[in-house]
Design an enzyme around this catalytic site. Structure first.
Site, PDB file in Angstrom:
ATOM      1  N   GLN A  96     100.064  -3.169  40.707  1.00  0.00           N
ATOM      2  CA  GLN A  96      99.760  -3.958  39.246  1.00  0.00           C
ATOM      3  C   GLN A  96     101.618  -4.325  38.758  1.00  0.00           C
ATOM      4  O   GLN A  96     101.708  -4.970  37.875  1.00  0.00           O
ATOM      5  CB  GLN A  96      99.551  -2.655  38.438  1.00  0.00           C
ATOM      6  CG  GLN A  96      97.996  -2.718  38.394  1.00  0.00           C
ATOM      7  CD  GLN A  96      97.654  -1.236  37.734  1.00  0.00           C
ATOM      8  OE1 GLN A  96      97.382  -0.456  37.909  1.00  0.00           O
ATOM      9  NE2 GLN A  96      97.523  -1.647  36.239  1.00  0.00           N
ATOM     10  N   ARG A 137      94.588   2.375  30.667  1.00  0.00           N
ATOM     11  CA  ARG A 137      94.404   1.293  29.259  1.00  0.00           C
ATOM     12  C   ARG A 137      94.768   2.135  28.106  1.00  0.00           C
ATOM     13  O   ARG A 137      94.456   2.331  27.482  1.00  0.00           O
ATOM     14  CB  ARG A 137      92.786   1.418  29.475  1.00  0.00           C
ATOM     15  CG  ARG A 137      92.365   0.012  30.293  1.00  0.00           C
ATOM     16  CD  ARG A 137      90.487   0.180  29.657  1.00  0.00           C
ATOM     17  NE  ARG A 137      91.052  -1.362  28.962  1.00  0.00           N
ATOM     18  CZ  ARG A 137      90.110  -1.946  28.966  1.00  0.00           C
ATOM     19  NH1 ARG A 137      89.249  -2.563  29.949  1.00  0.00           N
ATOM     20  NH2 ARG A 137      89.742  -2.874  28.165  1.00  0.00           N
ATOM     21  N   CYS A 138      95.987   2.297  28.711  1.00  0.00           N
ATOM     22  CA  CYS A 138      96.869   2.620  26.986  1.00  0.00           C
ATOM     23  C   CYS A 138      98.332   2.272  27.215  1.00  0.00           C
ATOM     24  O   CYS A 138      98.790   2.403  28.303  1.00  0.00           O
ATOM     25  CB  CYS A 138      96.834   3.566  26.559  1.00  0.00           C
ATOM     26  SG  CYS A 138      97.452   5.470  27.079  1.00  0.00           S
ATOM     27  N   GLU A 190      94.353  -2.597  26.105  1.00  0.00           N
ATOM     28  CA  GLU A 190      94.454  -1.099  25.933  1.00  0.00           C
ATOM     29  C   GLU A 190      94.094  -0.850  24.133  1.00  0.00           C
ATOM     30  O   GLU A 190      93.405   0.161  24.408  1.00  0.00           O
ATOM     31  CB  GLU A 190      95.322  -0.151  26.374  1.00  0.00           C
ATOM     32  CG  GLU A 190      97.006  -1.551  27.037  1.00  0.00           C
ATOM     33  CD  GLU A 190      96.014  -1.872  28.450  1.00  0.00           C
ATOM     34  OE1 GLU A 190      95.108  -1.377  28.682  1.00  0.00           O
ATOM     35  OE2 GLU A 190      97.079  -2.192  29.350  1.00  0.00           O
TER      36      GLU A 190
HETATM   37  O1  CDP Z   1      98.818  -6.416  30.151  1.00  0.00           O
HETATM   38  P1  CDP Z   1      97.495  -7.081  29.887  1.00  0.00           P
HETATM   39  O2  CDP Z   1      97.102  -8.153  30.676  1.00  0.00           O
HETATM   40  O3  CDP Z   1      96.680  -5.401  30.364  1.00  0.00           O
HETATM   41  O4  CDP Z   1      97.278  -6.846  28.639  1.00  0.00           O
HETATM   42  P2  CDP Z   1      97.727  -8.112  27.265  1.00  0.00           P
HETATM   43  O5  CDP Z   1      98.842  -8.272  27.287  1.00  0.00           O
HETATM   44  O6  CDP Z   1      96.896  -7.270  26.004  1.00  0.00           O
HETATM   45  O7  CDP Z   1      96.222  -9.293  27.199  1.00  0.00           O
HETATM   46  C1  CDP Z   1      94.811  -8.882  27.965  1.00  0.00           C
HETATM   47  C2  CDP Z   1      94.411 -10.204  28.104  1.00  0.00           C
HETATM   48  O8  CDP Z   1      93.898 -10.689  26.930  1.00  0.00           O
HETATM   49  C3  CDP Z   1      95.435 -11.345  28.538  1.00  0.00           C
HETATM   50  O9  CDP Z   1      94.018 -12.171  29.550  1.00  0.00           O
HETATM   51  C4  CDP Z   1      95.335 -11.599  27.168  1.00  0.00           C
HETATM   52  O10 CDP Z   1      96.381 -13.178  28.058  1.00  0.00           O
HETATM   53  C5  CDP Z   1      94.655 -11.879  26.073  1.00  0.00           C
HETATM   54  N1  CDP Z   1      95.079 -12.083  24.897  1.00  0.00           N
HETATM   55  C6  CDP Z   1      94.777 -12.852  24.244  1.00  0.00           C
HETATM   56  O11 CDP Z   1      94.331 -14.302  24.012  1.00  0.00           O
HETATM   57  N2  CDP Z   1      95.534 -13.099  23.222  1.00  0.00           N
HETATM   58  C7  CDP Z   1      95.987 -11.526  22.243  1.00  0.00           C
HETATM   59  N3  CDP Z   1      96.538 -11.952  20.960  1.00  0.00           N
HETATM   60  C8  CDP Z   1      96.484 -10.725  23.128  1.00  0.00           C
HETATM   61  C9  CDP Z   1      96.308 -10.481  24.464  1.00  0.00           C
END
Ligand code: CDP
Length: 784
Positions: free
Chosen positions: A221, A368-369, A738
């Site tokens: 990761q 997941r947090c 998360e």
């Molecule tokens: O770090 P990780 O990718 O696990 O988490 P994240 O930043 O929360 O994003 C998860 C997915 O959701 C990604 O594909 C983000 O681009 C999308 N996302 C989104 O479309 N809009 C947001 N406000 C937050 C996340």
């Protein structure tokens, strides 16, 4: 008839995920798909005991198996100073045990062979003579003065205590408690569980002895951080190490730590001169790699008689296993657990945390947090539920009464976080309306008269995601920024390279959408690349929902950099002054004459063919983004359950989830993320548990004992959203990946307690299995 405009992929467009094309056709490229010429295979011999001194290790029988190339033991590694390695929390961890084994499943020796079955058969022939020692399986027992010392090899380590850490203001909190009308207490345990991604962990290590180059295909990761740590631990020159993290079948924090298998496979490839593959099986994944949670928590809340919260006091004891290997920022010994004040305007709070070694697998990961936020959110939301129950207040009312109000943002919490933005009452009201809360409360009162058990659970969580800023947050000393490099080719197509690394979150789609929004290049024309350290800019990786707050911000910033340059080129093409050029959705035009315009594609072509004098050719750039603060997504989850008094069986009738992650880049992807998190929350609340017997035998080492929810058990989710943009994020987005796992376990458990609380049952620790509930009902004289 209206003609539908095809979605270009701007922010807010629910375009389909680009990567799914290859995944649903079975054309993904996962670690085990990688086959290199001459590749050997590694299997690990693991300890059957939780605590035992190693008297001798016999490897002759394993060596003699046809097809075995080498057997690696700790003493061989010790000759290369590789028997121990540093952990992400600054402790040390045995790569292969030399003196003692300290948990069941610990790595003792490895066999390298021509195929995986030969390696495995031979590994089972390794004979280890053990002197079994008493095992310590709870942190409470570990801290007793006569407890066996687990880390006797550590100089100066005289007990099993690892750390003491505090946050908040003790004196102010004591004062608040002295003034309180009442104090509500809750002792609870968030049990050990496991991220259990679909794909287990593995590596293909290919060290070329002629060039000295090491190519490591790894389920990582955080490939850049791993490369640096490999360079430091193994003493290899960093420019000679290339980590390629291919498609990853789920990470959830499990693929953040560096595991002994990675180190031994790399060392073996170096010594033998051939590629070595190691892929763990399911039981190895469950018993030996990064677990989650295992927090014993004791909370006290000071309140006025009208339900106003005055203070919060928390004592926490974490079970860290045999090596302190939690993946979290250095300054924060219990992660970001001090977000435990949650969504409430709590004037005073104090947190005391202690950690202990036990004879269990190491690796408390951000499953997941963000680091340990799930545990914190669980405690505060369970504690508020206890307060409502004791004070006979409505669980929604007590929350509404104590929420931080929208006008209080930015809000500094009693433990020192600066919350960026929020509107908690709005999210809760939407959830209550969607559920029809008041009607259901009436139904519950009617049912209670008939002796039926129905409960409505409430949880209003605040998550903290998107680490850095780098000056406060680091992993093993590496500051938590992230990066994006964007190249626009002459035909207006682009490549975006990122320091983060998707494990299924849809980055190839959503990050392209940020470029679309900022530059007007359709998402389909933006190729997103991640995971190859030779070909992407340095970043700290993807975990703890940091991709959007940090990597997403870097993407917006680099796009804006290119837009500024593109403006200069557009001015040249339009024979106008740069100051008069405006930009809108991929078009540059002269202010006041929108018909006189050039597209981003025209400008990209000119960047290579027709430049103004003195301007560098090309249209590309890189941004390293260090966020000024974290982002604080939030939401309210409501759960309705019916409980069978005869069996203790819980039926989840409804689940309403209102989330606020600021601006949603791709609402469909966001919903998918939330669905996944809610399912995990449901699993943890009702099914998932890794436990150990008195001798330290792991009782959750396979999927018949460790129960994951399938679509059969999982309830239907009803979703809602509010949008409170993050003021400091370039596109107003907060992370979301998360939050649902953070918020939902408390909502499920609160629903059960809401159903049985009037019978005097104040707490049942997760997982809430039917037999536990039935036993609690029986003790309360209410079972049928
Ligand atoms: O770090 P990780 O990718 O696990 O988490 P994240 O930043 O929360 O994003 C998860 C997915 O959701 C990604 O594909 C983000 O681009 C999308 N996302 C989104 O479309 N809009 C947001 N406000 C937050 C996340």
């Amino acid at each position: 008839m209206a003609v539908e405009t095809p979605l270009k992929g701007n922010i807010g467009d629910s375009i389909k995920r680009k990567e799914d094309d290859r995944f649903i056709r079975g054309r993904g490229n996962y670690l085990d798909d990688i086959v290199l010429p001459g590749m050997l295979h590694m299997a690990i011999h693991r300890s059957p005991f939780a605590h035992a001194r190693i008297k001798s290790i016999k490897t002759d029988a394993a060596q003699a198996v046809p097809g075995v190339v080498a057997v690696v033991t700790g003493s061989l590694l010790a000759q290369h100073k590789l028997a121990w390695m540093p952990t992400l929390s600054g402790d040390t961890q045995a790569v292969l045990a030399t003196d003692k084994v300290r948990f069941q499943g610990q790595e003792v020796a490895c066999v390298i062979a021509i195929d995986p079955y030969v390696a495995r058969d031979a590994a089972s022939l390794i004979e280890v003579d053990y002197d079994v020692l008493p095992a310590v399986v709870t942190p409470q027992k570990a801290l007793q003065p006569d407890a066996p010392l687990i880390r006797d090899e550590k100089e100066g380590q005289t007990s099993n205590h690892i750390y003491h850490w505090e946050a908040g203001d003790k004196a102010k909190t004591d004062e608040a408690f002295a003034k309180a009308d009442r104090v509500v207490k809750l002792d609870t345990f968030y049990p050990r569980c496991h991220p259990s991604p679909l794909e287990t962990c593995g590596i293909v290590a290919d060290v070329n002895s002629a060039t000295g180059h090491a190519t490591l295909y790894m389920t990582s990761q955080a490939p850049h951080a791993h490369r640096t740590l490999f360079a430091i631990v193994a003493g290899l020159p960093e420019q000679n190490i290339r980590i390629i993290s291919p498609d990853i079948g789920g990470g959830f924090g499990n693929k953040v730590p560096i595991y002994p298998g990675y180190v031994v496979a790399t060392a073996a490839s170096l010594l033998i001169g051939k590629p070595v593959k190691w892929v763990e099986d399911r039981s190895e994944n469950l018993i030996s790699t990064g677990f989650a949670r295992d927090f014993h928590m004791s909370g006290e809340m000071a309140l006025r008689n009208d339900g106003r919260m005055l203070g919060l006091r928390v004592k926490l004891l974490s079970d860290n296993g045999a090596f302190y290997a939690d993946a979290q920022p250095t300054k924060f010994r219990a992660g970001l657990f001090h977000i435990v004040t949650g969504s409430y305007d709590l004037p005073a709070a104090h947190v005391e945390a202690d950690g202990a070694y036990t004879n269990k697998a190491p690796g408390g990961v951000a499953y997941r947090c963000s680091f340990r936020v799930t545990e914190a959110s669980y405690l505060i939301e369970r504690l508020v539920e206890s307060a409502a129950l004791e004070m006979k207040m409505d669980p929604a009312d007590i929350r509404l009464k104590n929420f931080i109000q929208p006008e209080q943002f930015p809000y500094v919490s009693a433990t020192g976080f600066e919350y960026d933005s929020g509107n908690y009452p709005k999210a809760m009201q939407l959830a209550l309306d969607k559920l029809g809360y008041q009607e259901l409360r009436k139904e519950q009162a009617e049912k209670r008269k008939k002796g039926e058990l129905m409960g409505i659970g409430v949880a209003s969580f605040t998550e903290v995601v998107g680490a850095g800023p780098g000056k406060h947050y680091d992993i093993a000393g590496l500051r938590m920024f992230d990066s994006a490099e964007l190249r626009v080719h002459p035909t207006g197509k682009a490549i975006l390279k990122l320091g983060v690394k998707s494990q299924g979150q849809g980055h190839e789609t959503t990050f392209a959408q940020i470029v679309t929004e900022e530059l007007g290049i359709p998402a389909a024309d933006v190729e997103v690349q991640e995971g190859d350290t030779d070909n992407t800019p340095y970043g700290l990786g993807t975990y703890a929902s940091r991709s959007t707050p940090v990597g997403g911000a870097a993407t917006a910033m680099v796009s804006r950099k290119l837009r500024d340059k593109a403006k200069k080129i557009a001015a040249h093409l339009l024979e106008a002054s740069e100051a008069d050029i405006e930009f809108d959705h991929g078009k540059f035009f002269v202010r006041g004459s929108p018909s006189k315009s050039k597209t981003i594609q025209d400008v990209a072509f000119a960047a290579y063919t027709n430049l103004p004098d003195g301007l560098e050719a090309g249209l590309e750039g890189v941004t390293y983004y260090d966020p000024p603060n974290m982002t604080f997504p939030f939401g309210t989850y409501l759960v309705v359950v019916d409980i069978d008094r005869g069996t203790g069986e819980v039926k989840v009738r409804r689940m309403v989830a209102v989330d606020d992650c600021g601006v949603r880049i791709n609402p469909m992807v966001v919903e998918g993320q939330i669905h996944g998190g809610l399912t995990e929350g449901f699993g943890i609340a009702f099914m998932e548990l890794i436990t150990f017997d008195e001798e330290g035998n792991c009782l959750g080492s396979n999927f018949t004992d460790y129960l994951l929810p399938t679509s059969w058990e999982t309830p239907k989710f009803e979703m809602g959203e509010t949008v409170t943009p993050s003021p400091h994020h370039p596109i107003g987005a907060k992370g979301v990946g998360e939050s649902a796992t953070v918020g939902s376990p408390a909502a499920f458990v609160n629903a059960v307690i809401d159903a049985v609380g009037h019978l005097g049952i104040k707490n049942i620790d997760m997982p809430l299995t039917s037999d536990k509930i039935w036993t609690a009902l029986k003790e309360a004289g209410a079972a049928e």
